[in-house]
Design a protein around this motif. Structure first.
Motif, PDB file in Angstrom:
ATOM      1  N   PHE A  44       0.830  -1.211   0.000  1.00 28.78           N
ATOM      2  CA  PHE A  44       0.000   0.000   0.000  1.00 28.78           C
ATOM      3  C   PHE A  44       0.862   1.257   0.000  1.00 28.78           C
ATOM      4  O   PHE A  44       0.424   2.308  -0.476  1.00 28.78           O
ATOM      5  CB  PHE A  44      -0.942  -0.004   1.204  1.00 28.78           C
ATOM      6  N   LEU A  49      -3.660   4.537  -0.576  1.00 31.72           N
ATOM      7  CA  LEU A  49      -4.803   4.012   0.171  1.00 31.72           C
ATOM      8  C   LEU A  49      -5.981   3.638  -0.740  1.00 31.72           C
ATOM      9  O   LEU A  49      -6.507   2.527  -0.663  1.00 31.72           O
ATOM     10  CB  LEU A  49      -5.257   5.032   1.223  1.00 31.72           C
ATOM     11  N   THR A  53      -6.521  -0.169  -2.172  1.00 30.73           N
ATOM     12  CA  THR A  53      -7.711  -0.921  -1.753  1.00 30.73           C
ATOM     13  C   THR A  53      -8.435  -1.526  -2.945  1.00 30.73           C
ATOM     14  O   THR A  53      -8.748  -2.719  -2.964  1.00 30.73           O
ATOM     15  CB  THR A  53      -8.669  -0.002  -0.967  1.00 30.73           C
ATOM     16  N   VAL A 203      -4.891   9.072   8.331  1.00 30.07           N
ATOM     17  CA  VAL A 203      -4.970   8.848   6.885  1.00 30.07           C
ATOM     18  C   VAL A 203      -4.830  10.141   6.093  1.00 30.07           C
ATOM     19  O   VAL A 203      -4.661  10.106   4.872  1.00 30.07           O
ATOM     20  CB  VAL A 203      -6.305   8.153   6.523  1.00 30.07           C
ATOM     21  N   ARG A 206      -1.515  10.510   4.098  1.00 35.52           N
ATOM     22  CA  ARG A 206      -1.088   9.353   3.316  1.00 35.52           C
ATOM     23  C   ARG A 206      -1.464   9.533   1.846  1.00 35.52           C
ATOM     24  O   ARG A 206      -2.476  10.164   1.515  1.00 35.52           O
ATOM     25  CB  ARG A 206      -1.720   8.065   3.855  1.00 35.52           C
ATOM     26  N   PHE A 268      -4.262  -1.537   4.311  1.00 36.57           N
ATOM     27  CA  PHE A 268      -4.784  -0.174   4.459  1.00 36.57           C
ATOM     28  C   PHE A 268      -4.349   0.437   5.783  1.00 36.57           C
ATOM     29  O   PHE A 268      -3.742   1.520   5.826  1.00 36.57           O
ATOM     30  CB  PHE A 268      -6.313  -0.204   4.357  1.00 36.57           C
ATOM     31  N   TYR A 271      -0.390   0.763   6.404  1.00 33.82           N
ATOM     32  CA  TYR A 271       0.207   1.931   5.735  1.00 33.82           C
ATOM     33  C   TYR A 271      -0.292   3.221   6.362  1.00 33.82           C
ATOM     34  O   TYR A 271       0.468   4.187   6.527  1.00 33.82           O
ATOM     35  CB  TYR A 271      -0.114   1.907   4.246  1.00 33.82           C
ATOM     36  N   ALA A 272      -1.580   3.262   6.728  1.00 28.86           N
ATOM     37  CA  ALA A 272      -2.112   4.458   7.388  1.00 28.86           C
ATOM     38  C   ALA A 272      -1.376   4.728   8.696  1.00 28.86           C
ATOM     39  O   ALA A 272      -1.172   5.881   9.088  1.00 28.86           O
ATOM     40  CB  ALA A 272      -3.606   4.290   7.655  1.00 28.86           C
TER      41      ALA A 272
END
Length: 441
Positions: A44, A49, A53, A203, A206, A268, A271-272
């Protein structure tokens, strides 16, 4: 010979210790929920994001569909040849053997190619395991020693335990190691989730999508994480009711729904949580100074070490099966142990040559899992659909209605799309991974 005749391969299977649908589901989940899920946040990082996804869901669907068409083709070919079951390599061979006349001479070569692909893929994954163990161990040792020890020394130190695991010739002796590995993976995965959700991931800062240059790395990593194609046919062939594998909801549907959901969620939120600092495995991002995080790194290292034996067993069996006929019987035992030792040494040498987890995962995913998990199943499905109704005759199957012809064209078009997508992922992912390896070095 008509594929729709009364022969039912499931009625002729005699499995000594058959698995239930629940057992098949457990095996399929275990094969898919490995180290790859810990690499999803890094995927990711390259995909972003939103794009990550959506693309993970799409790749998950494609991988699931490729498993479906491989197993469905195997069932069709079992009926066509009147045999109870076929392995992955035998399925590919049977497709070419009963397909269009120009393709039949290549049947044996295709079987050997699939066997070699399986062996190389699993050996490559074993190299990833070694790098994974070394990095996890290094972080814990470094924090306690106050030193910055070269990761290659940890890789070299793994040689002796890996030689011991690689020398195990009977699968039943690997069962305790697999059981211990499963327990360690469950604990380490639970603690990793604790760290991810301990504080609300941010988020806002990101990336929502990756750059064009990063996308090949994203797809290669996701393909590596998703693919468990090597165990699909053994699992399906061992089931007491094989028809439950492809039914809806069946083993494949349930397993891949769980896998894709977990992979997307971990990718998700991982990485967030860590952003551009996300490493090749999310466990490497855990705060090393905390005892619990250190325990997670040790647990995952032990789990992957114990899993190495099973990962190594599969390709070595394939390699030994191909080499064994050329070795005198009185030398076979010594020769088998020698081959096992040489193979272990090679995996360690390769791991030491590329001791960087992210790029090597992307390279293995792009080069090997694209071939084994996408290109070969789509090719087998296409060739199976081009069969002759009587594969000893020269008259191709006749599609009597426009609807049947349209379905046939759509099937071939879909298979061609999968092959093209996999080829692009293979070439671009391999190129980007090699460039990243060169850049890291």
């Amino acid at each position: 010979m008509d594929d729709r005749d009364e022969y039912n391969p499931f009625e002729h299977r005699h499995v000594e210790r058959p698995n239930t649908a629940l057992g098949g589901l457990a095996h399929l989940l275990k094969s898919s929920l490995g180290t790859g899920i810990l690499a999803m946040p890094n995927a990711f990082r390259n995909g972003g994001l939103i794009f990550g996804t959506i693309a993970t869901l799409v790749v998950g669907y494609i991988c699931t569909h490729c498993v479906y068409i491989l197993v469905n083709s195997s069932h069709t070919l079992c009926r066509r040849l009147r045999v109870p079951s076929l392995t992955y390599a035998e399925t590919a061979e049977a497709a070419f053997k009963t397909g269009p006349l120009p393709l039949r001479p290549y049947a044996s070569a295709v079987r050997r190619f699939v066997d070699i692909s399986l062996a190389v893929t699993y050996y490559s994954a074993a190299c990833v395991y070694i790098v994974f163990i070394a990095h996890s161990t290094k972080q814990v040792v470094d924090i306690h020693s106050g030193l910055d020890i070269d990761v290659r020394l940890f890789i070299a130190a793994l040689l002796l335990p890996l030689l011991a695991l690689g020398a195990i010739r009977d699968l039943k002796f690997l069962v305790p190691f697999s059981a211990a590995a499963n327990a360690c993976i469950v604990l380490s995965f639970a603690f990793t989730l604790y760290y991810v959700f301990r504080e609300t991931p941010e988020v806002e800062d990101r990336n929502l999508h990756g750059s064009i240059s990063q996308l090949p790395l994203f797809f290669a990593t996701v393909i590596f994480a998703m693919e468990g194609i090597g165990v699909v046919m053994p699992v399906e062939n061992s089931m007491s009711r094989p028809e439950q594998f492809l039914s809806c909801p069946g083993v494949l549907c349930v397993a891949m729904t769980v896998v894709v959901t977990l992979y997307t969620t971990i990718g998700f939120f991982g990485y967030a949580k860590y952003g551009d600092n996300t490493m090749g495995s999310i466990t490497l991002n855990l705060p090393t100074e905390e005892p619990l995080a250190q325990a997670v790194k040790v647990l995952i290292a032990v789990a992957i070490l114990f899993t190495y034996g099973l990962q190594f067993y599969v390709p070595t069996e394939i390699t030994w099966r191909m080499i064994r006929p050329s070795i005198p019987e009185k030398r076979q035992l010594v020769s088998e142990y020698a081959i096992r030792a040489i193979a272990v040494c090679i995996t360690v040498i390769v791991a030491a040559s590329v001791p960087h987890l992210g790029p090597i995962i992307s390279l293995v995913g792009a080069l090997f899992f694209s071939t084994l998990g996408l290109i070969i199943p789509a090719t087998v499905d296409a060739v199976t659909s081009l069969h002759h109704r009587d594969f000893d005759a020269r008259n191709p199957v006749t599609l009597t209605s426009p609807w049947a012809r349209a379905k046939h064209v759509a099937r071939l078009t879909k298979d061609a799309f999968i092959i093209a997508f996999a080829a692009i992922a293979l070439l671009s992912g391999s190129y980007a991974s090699i460039r990243e390896i060169q850049g890291v070095d």
